[in-house]
Write a protein that holds these residues in place. Structure first.
Motif, PDB file in Angstrom:
ATOM      1  N   PRO A   1       0.789  -1.231   0.000  1.00  0.00           N
ATOM      2  CA  PRO A   1       0.000   0.000   0.000  1.00  0.00           C
ATOM      3  C   PRO A   1       0.824   1.286   0.000  1.00  0.00           C
ATOM      4  O   PRO A   1       0.392   2.294  -0.539  1.00  0.00           O
ATOM      5  CB  PRO A   1      -0.849  -0.109   1.265  1.00  0.00           C
ATOM      6  CG  PRO A   1      -0.188  -1.131   2.108  1.00  0.00           C
ATOM      7  CD  PRO A   1       0.564  -2.043   1.195  1.00  0.00           C
ATOM      8  N   ALA A   2       2.016   1.269   0.570  1.00  0.00           N
ATOM      9  CA  ALA A   2       2.800   2.498   0.673  1.00  0.00           C
ATOM     10  C   ALA A   2       3.723   2.726  -0.523  1.00  0.00           C
ATOM     11  O   ALA A   2       4.283   3.793  -0.664  1.00  0.00           O
ATOM     12  CB  ALA A   2       3.635   2.467   1.952  1.00  0.00           C
ATOM     13  N   ASP A   3       3.876   1.716  -1.375  1.00  0.00           N
ATOM     14  CA  ASP A   3       4.849   1.821  -2.467  1.00  0.00           C
ATOM     15  C   ASP A   3       4.149   1.633  -3.807  1.00  0.00           C
ATOM     16  O   ASP A   3       3.760   0.531  -4.161  1.00  0.00           O
ATOM     17  CB  ASP A   3       5.951   0.782  -2.281  1.00  0.00           C
ATOM     18  CG  ASP A   3       7.091   0.923  -3.267  1.00  0.00           C
ATOM     19  OD1 ASP A   3       6.974   1.720  -4.223  1.00  0.00           O
ATOM     20  OD2 ASP A   3       8.099   0.228  -3.090  1.00  0.00           O
ATOM     21  N   GLU A   4       4.001   2.701  -4.536  1.00  0.00           N
ATOM     22  CA  GLU A   4       3.304   2.668  -5.831  1.00  0.00           C
ATOM     23  C   GLU A   4       4.075   1.924  -6.912  1.00  0.00           C
ATOM     24  O   GLU A   4       3.510   1.500  -7.900  1.00  0.00           O
ATOM     25  CB  GLU A   4       3.026   4.095  -6.311  1.00  0.00           C
ATOM     26  CG  GLU A   4       2.056   4.855  -5.444  1.00  0.00           C
ATOM     27  CD  GLU A   4       0.659   4.263  -5.441  1.00  0.00           C
ATOM     28  OE1 GLU A   4       0.170   3.819  -6.489  1.00  0.00           O
ATOM     29  OE2 GLU A   4       0.038   4.242  -4.363  1.00  0.00           O
ATOM     30  N   THR A   5       5.391   1.776  -6.748  1.00  0.00           N
ATOM     31  CA  THR A   5       6.224   1.185  -7.803  1.00  0.00           C
ATOM     32  C   THR A   5       6.810  -0.158  -7.397  1.00  0.00           C
ATOM     33  O   THR A   5       7.729  -0.649  -8.051  1.00  0.00           O
ATOM     34  CB  THR A   5       7.367   2.146  -8.180  1.00  0.00           C
ATOM     35  OG1 THR A   5       8.188   2.361  -7.029  1.00  0.00           O
ATOM     36  CG2 THR A   5       6.815   3.464  -8.689  1.00  0.00           C
ATOM     37  N   ALA A   6       6.304  -0.755  -6.351  1.00  0.00           N
ATOM     38  CA  ALA A   6       6.869  -2.001  -5.831  1.00  0.00           C
ATOM     39  C   ALA A   6       6.850  -3.114  -6.871  1.00  0.00           C
ATOM     40  O   ALA A   6       5.868  -3.297  -7.586  1.00  0.00           O
ATOM     41  CB  ALA A   6       6.110  -2.451  -4.592  1.00  0.00           C
ATOM     42  N   ARG A   7       7.950  -3.825  -6.954  1.00  0.00           N
ATOM     43  CA  ARG A   7       8.053  -4.993  -7.823  1.00  0.00           C
ATOM     44  C   ARG A   7       8.408  -6.231  -7.003  1.00  0.00           C
ATOM     45  O   ARG A   7       8.876  -7.226  -7.534  1.00  0.00           O
ATOM     46  CB  ARG A   7       9.122  -4.772  -8.901  1.00  0.00           C
ATOM     47  CG  ARG A   7       8.750  -3.740  -9.925  1.00  0.00           C
ATOM     48  CD  ARG A   7       7.776  -4.356 -10.932  1.00  0.00           C
ATOM     49  NE  ARG A   7       7.491  -3.422 -11.989  1.00  0.00           N
ATOM     50  CZ  ARG A   7       6.312  -2.865 -12.189  1.00  0.00           C
ATOM     51  NH1 ARG A   7       5.311  -3.144 -11.395  1.00  0.00           N
ATOM     52  NH2 ARG A   7       6.119  -2.037 -13.173  1.00  0.00           N
TER      53      ARG A   7
END
Length: 175
Positions: A113-119
């Motif tokens: 939820p806190a990281d828009e670019t998480a992979r």
């Protein structure tokens, strides 16, 4: 692997996709999976992340239907799955897994939820996803932990995709 073991594995793979237990895999099963993931992580369906999960689920469904819906009725029977999808899973599980990449990528993002670019995802978030998609509680945690092979607390998109390909790569009894 003998025929009984192969049938058991194929039945498990089919049941994983047949989220509602109707005896068919259809678009609604993929929508159900998307809704379950969004609910688990409290992601709004109309948000960018929510829309990405639904778009990924639709792409995954279209890929599955393209491979296995032989009669064109917009649902995949167990027989179609065994003869169509399972053959392709056996022949090239990594190519099949690529069909799932947009969905898996969107699920990873929803689980962060806190990281828009998480992979990547934590083992805890991965276990939550596995549970809501039907993995028994007692297996979800250990399976997720095993995916974090280097023990860094992160499971990358490529590790998740490789695990999905491995899960789907069911060898035929005579292979």
């Amino acid at each position: 692997m003998d025929s009984a073991e192969y049938e058991r594995k194929i039945a498990a793979r089919f049941a994983t996709f047949d989220q509602d237990g109707s005896g068919y895999i259809d678009r609604e099963d993929f929508s159900t999976a998307a809704k379950a993931v969004l609910a688990e992580f409290a992601v709004a369906a109309r948000s960018a992340k929510g829309q990405a999960v639904f778009a990924g689920a639709e792409a995954f469904w279209q890929g599955m239907a393209g491979i296995a819906d032989v009669d064109g009725d917009q649902r995949v029977s167990r027989e179609e799955f065994v003869t169509g999808a399972a053959k392709r899973l056996r022949d090239n599980p990594h190519r099949f897994a690529e069909i799932a990449r947009p969905f898996l990528r969107a699920v990873i993002a929803a689980a962060n939820p806190a990281d828009e670019t998480a992979r990547d995802a934590t083992p805890e978030a991965t276990a939550r996803v596995l549970r809501v998609l039907g993995t028994p509680e007692e297996l979800a945690g250990p399976v997720a932990a095993a995916l974090d092979a280097d023990g860094d607390g992160r499971i990358t998109e490529d590790e998740i995709l490789a695990a999905f390909a491995g899960y789907c790569g069911v060898a035929a009894p005579d292979a």
